[in-house]
Enzyme design. Structure first.
Site, PDB file in Angstrom:
ATOM      1  N   THR A  71       0.856  -1.192   0.000  1.00  0.00           N
ATOM      2  CA  THR A  71       0.000   0.000   0.000  1.00  0.00           C
ATOM      3  C   THR A  71       0.891   1.241   0.000  1.00  0.00           C
ATOM      4  OG1 THR A  71      -1.771  -1.157   1.142  1.00  0.00           O
ATOM      5  CG2 THR A  71      -1.779   1.253   1.299  1.00  0.00           C
ATOM      6  N   ASN A 151      -5.055 -10.075  -7.805  1.00  0.00           N
ATOM      7  CA  ASN A 151      -5.218 -10.698  -6.489  1.00  0.00           C
ATOM      8  C   ASN A 151      -6.535 -11.430  -6.323  1.00  0.00           C
ATOM      9  OD1 ASN A 151      -5.689  -7.763  -6.673  1.00  0.00           O
ATOM     10  ND2 ASN A 151      -6.615  -7.982  -4.669  1.00  0.00           N
ATOM     11  N   GLN A 179       1.308  -9.936  -5.756  1.00  0.00           N
ATOM     12  CA  GLN A 179       0.853 -11.335  -5.761  1.00  0.00           C
ATOM     13  C   GLN A 179       1.803 -12.254  -6.527  1.00  0.00           C
ATOM     14  OE1 GLN A 179      -1.679 -12.692  -4.117  1.00  0.00           O
ATOM     15  NE2 GLN A 179      -2.555 -10.791  -3.319  1.00  0.00           N
ATOM     16  N   SER A 200       5.421  -6.983  -1.247  1.00  0.00           N
ATOM     17  CA  SER A 200       5.139  -6.999   0.187  1.00  0.00           C
ATOM     18  C   SER A 200       5.493  -8.370   0.767  1.00  0.00           C
ATOM     19  CB  SER A 200       3.644  -6.731   0.335  1.00  0.00           C
ATOM     20  OG  SER A 200       3.284  -6.611   1.682  1.00  0.00           O
ATOM     21  N   ALA A 201       6.194  -8.391   1.912  1.00  0.00           N
ATOM     22  CA  ALA A 201       6.722  -9.652   2.446  1.00  0.00           C
ATOM     23  C   ALA A 201       5.643 -10.632   2.902  1.00  0.00           C
ATOM     24  CB  ALA A 201       7.643  -9.343   3.626  1.00  0.00           C
ATOM     25  N   HIS A 202       4.504 -10.100   3.387  1.00  0.00           N
ATOM     26  CA  HIS A 202       3.546 -11.027   4.001  1.00  0.00           C
ATOM     27  C   HIS A 202       2.802 -11.882   2.984  1.00  0.00           C
ATOM     28  CE1 HIS A 202      -0.518  -8.950   3.589  1.00  0.00           C
ATOM     29  NE2 HIS A 202       0.262  -7.923   3.324  1.00  0.00           N
ATOM     30  N   THR A 243      13.009   5.417  10.932  1.00  0.00           N
ATOM     31  CA  THR A 243      13.887   4.364  11.452  1.00  0.00           C
ATOM     32  C   THR A 243      13.475   3.022  10.862  1.00  0.00           C
ATOM     33  OG1 THR A 243      14.151   5.600  13.486  1.00  0.00           O
ATOM     34  CG2 THR A 243      14.681   3.253  13.583  1.00  0.00           C
ATOM     35  N   CYS A 331      -8.964  -6.436   1.148  1.00  0.00           N
ATOM     36  CA  CYS A 331      -8.840  -4.979   1.306  1.00  0.00           C
ATOM     37  C   CYS A 331     -10.108  -4.234   0.928  1.00  0.00           C
ATOM     38  CB  CYS A 331      -7.693  -4.470   0.458  1.00  0.00           C
ATOM     39  SG  CYS A 331      -6.208  -5.388   0.759  1.00  0.00           S
TER      40      CYS A 331
END
Ligand code: PMP
Length: 373
Positions: A71, A151, A179, A200-202, A243, A331
């Site tokens: 996102t 997706n 995806q 995106s990692a997830h 950070t 989403c």
């Protein structure tokens, strides 16, 4: 419970969790600090992760910017390019079946005077290349942003060909590859004309809240020009201040390493699970189900299935104690799927549709529960 909602998110791999834990506990240094070992260890861990992600995506390490996920990545590219080049030209091209993080950003940009072309798609969600070429030739945009793998129905856009056309007309090109990563073998730098990529990692067994954008350097090795989304301490070469979430970045790196190492095996496994799932559903429901997918060209593991005459919300709710599936994208679950409507399904067809999505952690014997329905 049988988890078949892997397009929404995936389970963290145990090795990913193990790699992350030290950076949540004893190795808590800030990688932007200097000289003492806690800081240097954190810095090294981030750079190792950057290598791992670059190896998976096939790009250079200094083309990677860590973000909080897709996102943010999609917002960063669209708003950043719009801000940087918007005085030249206000035209941006995307499609009608993008993820909300692209569509809603485009709608926001419209309120700021941008002129967005939302391309129509065919019945599987892909753009028409001839029409695309006419539009970019007649009215060149400052950016083209087109989803790689859908997706909801898994269809793949012809990213290589779109990139070649963008290169021919000298147009910047971004793809949302959220995806696709881990499910399609590709090397970013082998795609001519592709300038920006989001992931995106997830979605590939990494943690939530971390992703990357890839910003291709130009042929002279110069960095991409884009206004940062976040201003501050100039982390990530000034592209994304804040950070660094070291534990998440380490987790993404490990997930990327595993995905890269096992990609062939994972794809074969997911395809085998998908075909068992198709068999079970077809044998059980016969002509009472209909698949929305294009089986010739789609991501492995995503099935979009109409259960004729059955309301999908009610079905998903009834199945919830034993099977986790969804009506479409997590989403935008409150509204009927814009993707399914755009590919030409009637509102009734959309209300009958359920998405099943498998991953490398889905076990074949776990599907047995479906026979008991
Ligand atoms: N784009 C696509 C195609 C997605 O599937 C998703 C996640 N559903 C996103 C963007 C948003 O990703 P994130 O959850 O990392 O913000």
């Amino acid at each position: 419970m049988l988890y078949l909602d892997n397009s929404a998110t995936t389970q963290i791999h145990p090795e990913v969790k193990d790699a992350m834990l030290p950076y949540l506990l004893e190795e808590y240094g800030n990688p932007s600090s200097k000289y003492y070992s806690l800081a240097e260890n954190a810095k090294k861990a981030v750079e190792t992760a950057r290598d791992q992600v670059a190896n998976l995506l096939g790009c250079k390490t200094d083309e990677i910017v860590f973000t909080s996920g897709s996102t943010e990545g999609n917002n960063m590219i669209l708003k950043g390019i719009a801000d940087y080049y918007g005085t030249e030209n206000k035209h941006i091209i995307t499609t009608k079946v993008e993820h909300p993080s692209v569509l809603e950003t485009c709608r926001y940009l419209e309120t700021k005077g941008f002129d967005i072309t939302y391309l129509d798609v065919d019945r599987f969600g892909r753009i028409d290349l001839d029409n695309f070429e006419i539009i970019i030739n007649e009215k060149p945009p400052i950016l083209v942003s087109i989803l790689w793998g859908n997706n909801e129905i898994g269809s793949l856009n012809p990213i290589r060909k779109i990139g070649e056309l963008c290169q021919k007309y000298n147009i910047r090109f971004h793809t949302d590859a959220t995806q696709v990563v881990g499910k399609v073998k590709f090397k970013f730098n082998k795609f001519d004309g592709l300038n920006f990529l989001t992931c995106s990692a997830h979605k590939f067994h990494g943690p939530k809240g971390v992703g990357v954008v890839v910003l291709k350097k130009d042929h002279l090795g110069l960095k991409a020009k884009i206004t940062p989304l976040l201003h501050g301490g100039s982390q990530e070469n000034g592209y994304r201040s804040g950070t660094l979430a070291v534990h998440n970045i380490v987790g993404m790196g490990k997930a990327a390493e595993l995905a890269n190492k096992k990609i062939d095996k994972n794809i074969d496994h997911i395809l085998a699970i998908e075909s068992s799932l198709i068999n079970i559903l077809s044998n059980k429901f016969h002509e009472n189900i209909k698949f929305n997918n294009d089986f010739n060209d789609k991501l492995p593991g995503i099935l979009s299935v109409q259960f004729l005459g059955i309301n999908n919300e009610i079905l998903v709710k009834q199945l919830a104690p034993i099977i986790a599936v969804s009506t479409g994208s997590a989403c935008s679950s409150a509204k009927p799927s814009h993707v399914l409507l755009e590919i030409g399904l009637s509102i009734n067809d959309v209300r009958n549709t359920i998405r099943f999505s498998c991953s490398s952690t889905t076990k074949s014997h776990d599907l047995d529960v479906l026979n008991k329905l």
